[in-house]
Design a protein around this motif. Structure first.
Motif, short mmCIF file in Angstrom:
data_model
loop_
_atom_site.label_atom_id
_atom_site.label_comp_id
_atom_site.label_asym_id
_atom_site.label_seq_id
_atom_site.Cartn_x
_atom_site.Cartn_y
_atom_site.Cartn_z
N LEU A 1 0.80 -1.30 0.05
CA LEU A 1 0.18 0.10 -0.06
C LEU A 1 0.85 1.28 0.28
CD1 LEU A 1 -2.82 -0.99 2.34
CD2 LEU A 1 -2.92 -0.85 -0.07
N ALA A 2 2.00 1.20 0.42
CA ALA A 2 2.97 2.37 0.36
C ALA A 2 3.47 2.56 -0.96
CB ALA A 2 4.32 2.13 1.32
N PHE A 3 3.72 1.41 -1.57
CA PHE A 3 3.80 1.95 -3.07
C PHE A 3 2.59 2.19 -3.64
CE2 PHE A 3 6.91 -2.29 -2.62
CZ PHE A 3 7.71 -1.35 -1.93
N ALA A 4 1.56 1.66 -3.45
CA ALA A 4 0.18 2.08 -4.13
C ALA A 4 0.01 3.42 -4.14
CB ALA A 4 -0.84 0.95 -3.72
N ALA A 5 0.26 3.98 -3.05
CA ALA A 5 -0.27 5.38 -2.64
C ALA A 5 0.55 6.24 -3.53
CB ALA A 5 0.04 5.72 -1.20
N PHE A 6 2.11 5.70 -4.01
CA PHE A 6 2.80 6.86 -4.77
C PHE A 6 2.22 6.71 -6.23
CE2 PHE A 6 6.22 6.93 -7.88
CZ PHE A 6 6.58 8.49 -7.69
N ILE A 7 1.67 5.78 -6.77
CA ILE A 7 1.22 5.52 -8.36
C ILE A 7 0.45 6.67 -8.64
CG2 ILE A 7 0.19 3.83 -9.78
CD1 ILE A 7 1.27 1.64 -7.89
N PRO A 8 -0.45 6.94 -8.03
CA PRO A 8 -1.36 8.38 -8.70
C PRO A 8 -0.41 9.46 -9.01
CG PRO A 8 -2.65 7.21 -6.90
CD PRO A 8 -1.29 6.65 -6.90
N PHE A 9 0.78 9.51 -8.27
CA PHE A 9 1.33 10.70 -8.58
C PHE A 9 2.29 10.47 -9.76
CE2 PHE A 9 0.44 11.25 -4.17
CZ PHE A 9 0.08 12.57 -3.92
N ASN A 10 2.74 9.13 -10.20
CA ASN A 10 3.32 8.85 -11.19
C ASN A 10 2.92 7.89 -12.44
OD1 ASN A 10 5.85 6.28 -11.72
ND2 ASN A 10 6.55 8.63 -11.79
N PHE A 11 1.63 7.75 -12.40
CA PHE A 11 0.76 6.92 -13.54
C PHE A 11 -0.71 7.37 -13.68
CE2 PHE A 11 -1.10 3.29 -15.14
CZ PHE A 11 -0.33 3.17 -16.35
N ARG B 1 3.75 13.21 -12.53
CA ARG B 1 3.80 14.46 -11.70
C ARG B 1 5.06 14.74 -11.01
NH1 ARG B 1 -0.71 15.70 -8.63
NH2 ARG B 1 -1.32 13.44 -8.46
N ILE B 2 5.56 13.59 -10.76
CA ILE B 2 6.81 13.42 -10.04
C ILE B 2 7.41 11.81 -10.15
CG2 ILE B 2 6.05 12.77 -7.71
CD1 ILE B 2 8.11 14.53 -6.44
N PHE B 3 8.91 11.93 -10.17
CA PHE B 3 9.51 10.67 -10.31
C PHE B 3 9.92 10.18 -8.91
CE2 PHE B 3 11.05 12.39 -14.66
CZ PHE B 3 9.67 11.61 -15.38
N LEU B 4 10.00 8.85 -8.91
CA LEU B 4 10.68 8.37 -7.64
C LEU B 4 11.93 8.89 -7.15
CD1 LEU B 4 10.04 4.66 -8.16
CD2 LEU B 4 9.23 5.90 -6.02
N GLY B 5 12.96 8.94 -8.08
CA GLY B 5 14.27 9.45 -7.86
C GLY B 5 15.19 8.21 -7.09
N ASP B 6 16.43 8.60 -7.00
CA ASP B 6 17.07 7.47 -6.54
C ASP B 6 16.83 7.03 -4.99
OD1 ASP B 6 18.28 7.19 -8.79
OD2 ASP B 6 20.28 8.10 -8.07
N VAL B 7 16.18 8.23 -4.20
CA VAL B 7 15.74 8.12 -2.91
C VAL B 7 14.71 7.07 -2.92
CG1 VAL B 7 14.04 9.93 -3.14
CG2 VAL B 7 15.13 9.14 -0.70
#
Length: 328
Positions: free
Chosen positions: A174-184, A188-194
């Protein structure tokens, strides 16, 4: 436990939102270029959101006595990978410094899950972390692909596990899933190396900490849904080395990058997701199988993936430098 599961995606989404504001303010922007797959300037570093959520999850469950092993080592490894990635997002570092940090993070994880009693296992975890961190970093090149692949692998771990271990894997997913709307479907933002490296670390973490529901080890079964990333990364690296290229330099020769130039980011991300989801179904079907059958099935699955990779690369007519004739 369910409270943590529900809190993680909220923390991840909020952290990503703040990371985007920070990246825009600090001008942490990836500009389009010959060695990049995007056409619009886009901020990077959004992976800080999932990292924040995972760090709080590990610390919270650890303090509550519900994290297996020594949670401080596991958390330290995550923060080391994310920290060196954040540094690289702000000011690029040499590959050697990053690799040493990844190996040390793997050593910390091995200590956290108490594997240094068997040195071979400890070294194996170090190498697994270094591989997973770098594969997810290499393969984070088009909208949504790295986060969706990590989501599928984590969901497979949740399905294959049991009890609290299954819920921990679900929280990571779910931590990954919450990022996806910002990226797909449009980043609107990339993961970056962090973030990209931290995703790889987190997947090794849950693979080690998830007892199997069936008789087969979860870490072994997760190789099925991870095949798309592992094969594309390994086969592309081998191709570049054979052709005498500077294989450690940035490029756009991965199969997913060639496909994205022709079909667009979203269809390719979904196609990789379909392949990995099929791998997750296979892992579930083989959860009670013997080791010999699993190993034979893995050999067939990876052979099929490698054959598909080679066929599609031939169709695209990839040339040195990472561009097709059509792209030129």
């Amino acid at each position: 436990m369910w409270g943590w599961v529900l809190a993680v995606p909220l923390l991840s989404a909020a952290g990503t939102w703040f990371a985007r504001r920070y990246a825009l303010r600090r001008r942490l922007i990836d500009e389009p270029g010959a060695r990049r797959s995007h056409a619009v300037a886009t901020p990077r570093g959004g992976g800080a959101g999932p990292v924040l959520a995972l760090a709080v999850l590990i610390a919270g469950l650890g303090l509550a006595g519900r994290w297996p092993g020594d949670w401080r080592w596991s958390l330290g490894g995550l923060l080391a990978v994310a920290g060196i990635g954040a540094w690289d997002d702000h000011r690029p570092l040499g590959a050697g410094v990053r690799l040493v940090t990844h190996l040390l993070a793997g050593a910390a994880l091995a200590a956290g899950v108490q594997l240094w009693g068997e040195p071979v296992q400890g070294v194996g975890v170090m190498l697994a972390v270094a591989v997973a961190v770098n594969v997810w970093n290499f393969m984070d090149g088009i909208d949504g692909i790295a986060a969706t692949q990590a989501l599928i692998v984590a969901l497979a771990a949740a399905a294959l596990g049991q009890g609290d271990a299954s819920l921990r894997a679900l929280a990571v997913a779910l931590a990954f899933a919450a990022f996806i709307p910002f990226n797909f479907p449009r980043a609107r933002i990339f993961l970056g190396d962090v973030g990209s490296g931290a995703l790889g670390y987190a997947l090794v973490l849950i693979a080690l900490l998830t007892p199997a529901r069936g008789s087969a080890p979860v870490a072994l079964l997760l190789l099925f849904p991870a095949a798309a990333f592992l094969v594309d990364a390994a086969a592309t690296l081998a191709m570049r080395m054979i052709q005498g290229e500077r294989w450690w330099t940035p490029h756009t020769r991965h199969l997913y990058q060639a496909a994205a130039r022709r079909y667009g980011h979203a269809p390719v991300t979904l196609a990789y997701g379909a392949w990995s989801s099929t791998g997750g179904v296979l892992a579930w079907a083989l959860r009670d199988a013997g080791e010999s059958l699993i190993m034979a099935s893995l050999a067939l699955w990876y052979t099929a993936a490698a054959g598909l990779w080679a066929c599609v690369q031939r169709v695209f007519g990839m040339k040195r430098g990472g561009m097709t004739e059509r792209d030129r």
